[in-house]
Write a protein that holds these residues in place. Sequence first.
Motif, PDB file in Angstrom:
ATOM      1  N   LEU A 144       0.826  -1.205   0.000  1.00 40.55           N
ATOM      2  CA  LEU A 144       0.000   0.000   0.000  1.00 40.55           C
ATOM      3  C   LEU A 144       0.862   1.257   0.000  1.00 40.55           C
ATOM      4  O   LEU A 144       0.523   2.254  -0.632  1.00 40.55           O
ATOM      5  N   GLU A 145       1.986   1.197   0.707  1.00 43.80           N
ATOM      6  CA  GLU A 145       2.893   2.348   0.725  1.00 43.80           C
ATOM      7  C   GLU A 145       3.609   2.499  -0.613  1.00 43.80           C
ATOM      8  O   GLU A 145       3.748   3.607  -1.141  1.00 43.80           O
ATOM      9  N   ARG A 146       4.012   1.372  -1.178  1.00 43.92           N
ATOM     10  CA  ARG A 146       4.766   1.423  -2.435  1.00 43.92           C
ATOM     11  C   ARG A 146       3.908   1.863  -3.607  1.00 43.92           C
ATOM     12  O   ARG A 146       4.373   2.559  -4.506  1.00 43.92           O
ATOM     13  N   GLN A 147       2.616   1.490  -3.590  1.00 42.94           N
ATOM     14  CA  GLN A 147       1.773   1.813  -4.739  1.00 42.94           C
ATOM     15  C   GLN A 147       1.552   3.320  -4.879  1.00 42.94           C
ATOM     16  O   GLN A 147       1.201   3.800  -5.955  1.00 42.94           O
ATOM     17  N   LYS A 148       1.767   4.072  -3.802  1.00 47.01           N
ATOM     18  CA  LYS A 148       1.644   5.528  -3.873  1.00 47.01           C
ATOM     19  C   LYS A 148       2.657   6.119  -4.851  1.00 47.01           C
ATOM     20  O   LYS A 148       2.417   7.160  -5.458  1.00 47.01           O
ATOM     21  N   ASN A 149       3.787   5.430  -4.993  1.00 51.52           N
ATOM     22  CA  ASN A 149       4.858   5.935  -5.853  1.00 51.52           C
ATOM     23  C   ASN A 149       4.961   5.181  -7.173  1.00 51.52           C
ATOM     24  O   ASN A 149       5.854   5.443  -7.963  1.00 51.52           O
ATOM     25  N   ASP A 150       4.029   4.246  -7.403  1.00 48.05           N
ATOM     26  CA  ASP A 150       4.133   3.392  -8.593  1.00 48.05           C
ATOM     27  C   ASP A 150       3.045   3.654  -9.624  1.00 48.05           C
ATOM     28  O   ASP A 150       2.720   2.801 -10.434  1.00 48.05           O
ATOM     29  N   LEU A 151       2.468   4.838  -9.613  1.00 44.00           N
ATOM     30  CA  LEU A 151       1.363   5.115 -10.527  1.00 44.00           C
ATOM     31  C   LEU A 151       1.772   4.969 -11.979  1.00 44.00           C
ATOM     32  O   LEU A 151       1.040   4.440 -12.799  1.00 44.00           O
ATOM     33  N   ARG A 152       2.967   5.431 -12.323  1.00 43.61           N
ATOM     34  CA  ARG A 152       3.421   5.369 -13.712  1.00 43.61           C
ATOM     35  C   ARG A 152       3.615   3.929 -14.158  1.00 43.61           C
ATOM     36  O   ARG A 152       3.417   3.607 -15.318  1.00 43.61           O
ATOM     37  N   ILE A 153       3.989   3.049 -13.229  1.00 37.21           N
ATOM     38  CA  ILE A 153       4.191   1.638 -13.575  1.00 37.21           C
ATOM     39  C   ILE A 153       2.876   1.014 -14.021  1.00 37.21           C
ATOM     40  O   ILE A 153       2.805   0.311 -15.019  1.00 37.21           O
ATOM     41  N   SER A 154       1.783   1.289 -13.296  1.00 40.03           N
ATOM     42  CA  SER A 154       0.486   0.731 -13.656  1.00 40.03           C
ATOM     43  C   SER A 154       0.023   1.243 -15.009  1.00 40.03           C
ATOM     44  O   SER A 154      -0.562   0.512 -15.804  1.00 40.03           O
ATOM     45  N   TRP A 155       0.297   2.517 -15.303  1.00 40.14           N
ATOM     46  CA  TRP A 155      -0.081   3.064 -16.590  1.00 40.14           C
ATOM     47  C   TRP A 155       0.676   2.371 -17.714  1.00 40.14           C
ATOM     48  O   TRP A 155       0.126   2.090 -18.767  1.00 40.14           O
ATOM     49  N   ILE A 156       1.953   2.063 -17.477  1.00 39.84           N
ATOM     50  CA  ILE A 156       2.757   1.362 -18.479  1.00 39.84           C
ATOM     51  C   ILE A 156       2.198  -0.034 -18.724  1.00 39.84           C
ATOM     52  O   ILE A 156       2.104  -0.502 -19.852  1.00 39.84           O
ATOM     53  N   VAL A 157       1.798  -0.742 -17.624  1.00 41.87           N
ATOM     54  CA  VAL A 157       1.208  -2.078 -17.751  1.00 41.87           C
ATOM     55  C   VAL A 157      -0.038  -2.030 -18.618  1.00 41.87           C
ATOM     56  O   VAL A 157      -0.221  -2.833 -19.538  1.00 41.87           O
ATOM     57  N   SER A 177      -6.776   3.289  -9.570  1.00 36.42           N
ATOM     58  CA  SER A 177      -7.846   3.656  -8.642  1.00 36.42           C
ATOM     59  C   SER A 177      -7.962   2.576  -7.568  1.00 36.42           C
ATOM     60  O   SER A 177      -7.665   1.404  -7.799  1.00 36.42           O
ATOM     61  N   GLU A 178      -8.409   2.964  -6.390  1.00 31.58           N
ATOM     62  CA  GLU A 178      -8.552   2.006  -5.306  1.00 31.58           C
ATOM     63  C   GLU A 178      -9.705   1.047  -5.575  1.00 31.58           C
ATOM     64  O   GLU A 178     -10.649   1.368  -6.298  1.00 31.58           O
ATOM     65  N   THR A 179      -9.624  -0.124  -4.991  1.00 25.74           N
ATOM     66  CA  THR A 179     -10.635  -1.168  -5.200  1.00 25.74           C
ATOM     67  C   THR A 179     -12.040  -0.658  -4.925  1.00 25.74           C
ATOM     68  O   THR A 179     -12.972  -0.941  -5.689  1.00 25.74           O
ATOM     69  N   GLU A 180     -12.220   0.063  -3.841  1.00 23.36           N
ATOM     70  CA  GLU A 180     -13.556   0.544  -3.480  1.00 23.36           C
ATOM     71  C   GLU A 180     -14.163   1.380  -4.603  1.00 23.36           C
ATOM     72  O   GLU A 180     -15.351   1.247  -4.915  1.00 23.36           O
ATOM     73  N   PHE A 181     -13.342   2.229  -5.242  1.00 25.81           N
ATOM     74  CA  PHE A 181     -13.848   3.027  -6.355  1.00 25.81           C
ATOM     75  C   PHE A 181     -14.118   2.155  -7.573  1.00 25.81           C
ATOM     76  O   PHE A 181     -15.150   2.304  -8.227  1.00 25.81           O
ATOM     77  N   ARG A 182     -13.198   1.241  -7.902  1.00 32.01           N
ATOM     78  CA  ARG A 182     -13.386   0.381  -9.078  1.00 32.01           C
ATOM     79  C   ARG A 182     -14.674  -0.413  -8.960  1.00 32.01           C
ATOM     80  O   ARG A 182     -15.419  -0.561  -9.928  1.00 32.01           O
ATOM     81  N   PHE A 183     -14.951  -0.943  -7.770  1.00 29.58           N
ATOM     82  CA  PHE A 183     -16.174  -1.720  -7.569  1.00 29.58           C
ATOM     83  C   PHE A 183     -17.417  -0.842  -7.700  1.00 29.58           C
ATOM     84  O   PHE A 183     -18.413  -1.239  -8.317  1.00 29.58           O
ATOM     85  N   TYR A 184     -17.376   0.336  -7.099  1.00 35.29           N
ATOM     86  CA  TYR A 184     -18.518   1.245  -7.193  1.00 35.29           C
ATOM     87  C   TYR A 184     -18.746   1.653  -8.646  1.00 35.29           C
ATOM     88  O   TYR A 184     -19.878   1.656  -9.134  1.00 35.29           O
ATOM     89  N   GLY A 206      -6.429  -1.161  -2.364  1.00 37.28           N
ATOM     90  CA  GLY A 206      -5.502  -1.777  -3.312  1.00 37.28           C
ATOM     91  C   GLY A 206      -5.724  -1.312  -4.742  1.00 37.28           C
ATOM     92  O   GLY A 206      -6.862  -1.098  -5.167  1.00 37.28           O
ATOM     93  N   HIS A 207      -4.635  -1.141  -5.489  1.00 41.92           N
ATOM     94  CA  HIS A 207      -4.722  -0.857  -6.919  1.00 41.92           C
ATOM     95  C   HIS A 207      -4.772  -2.184  -7.679  1.00 41.92           C
ATOM     96  O   HIS A 207      -4.528  -3.251  -7.103  1.00 41.92           O
ATOM     97  N   TYR A 208      -5.093  -2.126  -8.967  1.00 38.62           N
ATOM     98  CA  TYR A 208      -5.134  -3.359  -9.769  1.00 38.62           C
ATOM     99  C   TYR A 208      -3.733  -3.653 -10.294  1.00 38.62           C
ATOM    100  O   TYR A 208      -3.190  -2.928 -11.126  1.00 38.62           O
TER     101      TYR A 208
END
Length: 250
Positions: A14-27, A142-149, A210-212
């Motif tokens: 959870l702490e690391r994902q705060k700094n990994d936004l660009r990685i998810s976009w690349i995926v 986006s966090e799981t709670e938002f993705r589900f909503y 959690g992020h995806y």
Amino acid sequence: TSRQDQDSRRASLLERQKNDLRISWIVLRNMRRRGSGEEIQPFKDQLMLSEWLGQEPADFADNWLFKVTPVGHRTLIVAQRGKSVSFTKNGYRTATFSSLLPGGNKSCKASSTILDGIWCEEKGSFYILDVISFKSHPVVDSETEFRFYWGCTKFSEDLVSVGEVGKKNTYPLLWVPHYACSKASLQEGLAKLGEAEFDVDGVLFYHKMGHYTPGATPLVGWLKPHMLNSTLNLDLNLEMFKTEGMGEVQ
């Protein structure tokens, strides 16, 4: 896996994902570029998978959600370029079909949609667990709670006919609802397992923040029905479930 170990890895992620936004976009960008036929398994290892839920997490009641899942096969659904294609978690194409998802049929080629779901052979339907991208709008960061909503809203308001077979919708695509993990909600929601419209395989538990991310993560837990009482200290009547094998982790 001990609770202390899983809780520690969750906090680290959870702490690391705060700094990994660009990685998810690349995926996500790489996922969109795949499927041209140049790769044998273009969508291999892109689904977010769970770990066995060893013990009840310390923040379970406040920060977790659960979904009851059907017996079936985990599937990545990619709707783009006017067709919909389903893939196994190992990247094998299982079906090409038409759907009412944005990008998923010949009259809707401009956008793309990527979903995480389960193919239920018995029902001839896809049960949707999560949203990766919708109408070319990525939600992996986006966090799981938002993705589900968001997913629940899209399926109930914008995609009303996607759950029915039609000329442009070969198979029903059905959103799987989520519930909170408070004791009262767990007891009430899980007590209705026997009333589900499908054969229940197990229960997935998601951390709200959690992020995806592709691959197995401690931010998603998995239990078979017969494990619920002992792991979560519940008092459910589980006689309705016939098997108690370990099975496959979703």
